[in-house]
Design a protein around this motif. Structure first.
Motif, PDB file in Angstrom:
ATOM      1  N   ILE A 111       0.838  -1.211   0.000  1.00  0.00           N
ATOM      2  CA  ILE A 111       0.000   0.000   0.000  1.00  0.00           C
ATOM      3  C   ILE A 111       0.867   1.253   0.000  1.00  0.00           C
ATOM      4  O   ILE A 111       0.578   2.221  -0.717  1.00  0.00           O
ATOM      5  CB  ILE A 111      -0.966  -0.024   1.200  1.00  0.00           C
ATOM      6  N   ILE A 112       1.947   1.239   0.762  1.00  0.00           N
ATOM      7  CA  ILE A 112       2.865   2.388   0.785  1.00  0.00           C
ATOM      8  C   ILE A 112       3.520   2.564  -0.581  1.00  0.00           C
ATOM      9  O   ILE A 112       3.650   3.694  -1.076  1.00  0.00           O
ATOM     10  CB  ILE A 112       3.907   2.222   1.909  1.00  0.00           C
ATOM     11  N   THR A 115       1.038   4.113  -2.930  1.00  0.00           N
ATOM     12  CA  THR A 115       0.885   5.543  -2.664  1.00  0.00           C
ATOM     13  C   THR A 115       2.056   6.325  -3.230  1.00  0.00           C
ATOM     14  O   THR A 115       1.861   7.374  -3.857  1.00  0.00           O
ATOM     15  CB  THR A 115       0.783   5.788  -1.139  1.00  0.00           C
ATOM     16  N   PHE A 116       3.261   5.832  -3.046  1.00  0.00           N
ATOM     17  CA  PHE A 116       4.446   6.538  -3.515  1.00  0.00           C
ATOM     18  C   PHE A 116       4.533   6.563  -5.035  1.00  0.00           C
ATOM     19  O   PHE A 116       4.829   7.588  -5.637  1.00  0.00           O
ATOM     20  CB  PHE A 116       5.702   5.890  -2.920  1.00  0.00           C
ATOM     21  N   GLY A 119       0.267   7.414  -6.444  1.00  0.00           N
ATOM     22  CA  GLY A 119      -0.547   8.473  -5.851  1.00  0.00           C
ATOM     23  C   GLY A 119      -1.563   7.874  -4.886  1.00  0.00           C
ATOM     24  O   GLY A 119      -1.873   6.687  -4.916  1.00  0.00           O
ATOM     25  N   TRP A 120      -2.108   8.723  -4.033  1.00  0.00           N
ATOM     26  CA  TRP A 120      -2.978   8.216  -2.975  1.00  0.00           C
ATOM     27  C   TRP A 120      -4.296   7.660  -3.513  1.00  0.00           C
ATOM     28  O   TRP A 120      -4.895   6.774  -2.915  1.00  0.00           O
ATOM     29  CB  TRP A 120      -3.238   9.295  -1.933  1.00  0.00           C
ATOM     30  N   ARG A 121      -4.765   8.155  -4.650  1.00  0.00           N
ATOM     31  CA  ARG A 121      -6.029   7.636  -5.200  1.00  0.00           C
ATOM     32  C   ARG A 121      -5.904   6.185  -5.634  1.00  0.00           C
ATOM     33  O   ARG A 121      -6.848   5.425  -5.540  1.00  0.00           O
ATOM     34  CB  ARG A 121      -6.471   8.494  -6.367  1.00  0.00           C
ATOM     35  N   TYR A 122      -4.752   5.835  -6.144  1.00  0.00           N
ATOM     36  CA  TYR A 122      -4.546   4.449  -6.582  1.00  0.00           C
ATOM     37  C   TYR A 122      -4.270   3.511  -5.413  1.00  0.00           C
ATOM     38  O   TYR A 122      -4.419   2.302  -5.559  1.00  0.00           O
ATOM     39  CB  TYR A 122      -3.387   4.365  -7.575  1.00  0.00           C
ATOM     40  N   SER A 123      -3.864   4.044  -4.283  1.00  0.00           N
ATOM     41  CA  SER A 123      -3.583   3.173  -3.137  1.00  0.00           C
ATOM     42  C   SER A 123      -4.865   2.720  -2.448  1.00  0.00           C
ATOM     43  O   SER A 123      -4.855   1.702  -1.745  1.00  0.00           O
ATOM     44  CB  SER A 123      -2.676   3.880  -2.130  1.00  0.00           C
ATOM     45  N   LEU A 124      -5.963   3.431  -2.649  1.00  0.00           N
ATOM     46  CA  LEU A 124      -7.216   3.059  -1.994  1.00  0.00           C
ATOM     47  C   LEU A 124      -7.702   1.663  -2.375  1.00  0.00           C
ATOM     48  O   LEU A 124      -8.109   0.902  -1.485  1.00  0.00           O
ATOM     49  CB  LEU A 124      -8.298   4.115  -2.283  1.00  0.00           C
TER      50      LEU A 124
END
Length: 126
Positions: A111-112, A115-116, A119-124
């Motif tokens: 998940i980290i 995000t890196f 982007g945060w939208r794809y980590s959801l």
């Protein structure tokens, strides 16, 4: 030989940075997977088990992702790397009677990474 380790210039600072980290991650992961394969070979383990086949498949996938990255497809490589890692961890959890300590850490790291690299939208979804 240098072409195996050096990426082309992507003309975008963010893309270049993520590509550089992806390159390091892919080469390191491939090296560790090859070491694991050799360890399993020399310890006379059965190489036809699902875990061994998964390890060899992951090593092959790291090569394929490195080639995709060489062509400048940083976002696609990032997404495929995260997805393959997620599937590998889910497979490990399925084969080892559920999610345990190492798998939990692996999912968090995935998940980290999502995000890196994406982007945060794809980590959801991960």
């Amino acid at each position: 030989m240098n072409k195996l380790f050096i990426l082309p210039d992507f003309h975008d600072e963010e893309k270049q940075t993520i590509g550089r980290y992806l390159n390091i991650f892919l080469i390191s992961a491939f090296g560790l997977l090859v070491l694991l394969i050799f360890y399993r070979l020399f310890s006379h383990e059965d190489m036809t088990t699902s875990a061994s086949i998964m390890i060899m498949g992951l090593a092959l996938m790291m090569i394929v992702l490195r080639v995709v990255l060489q062509y400048g497809r940083v976002r696609l490589t990032s997404f495929l790397l995260i997805a393959v890692t997620w599937v590998g961890l889910a497979f490990q959890a399925y084969n080892s009677d559920g999610i345990h300590d190492v798998t939990v850490v692996g999912f968090i790291v995935t998940i980290i990474l999502a995000t890196f690299m994406l982007g945060w939208r794809y980590s959801l979804p991960f």
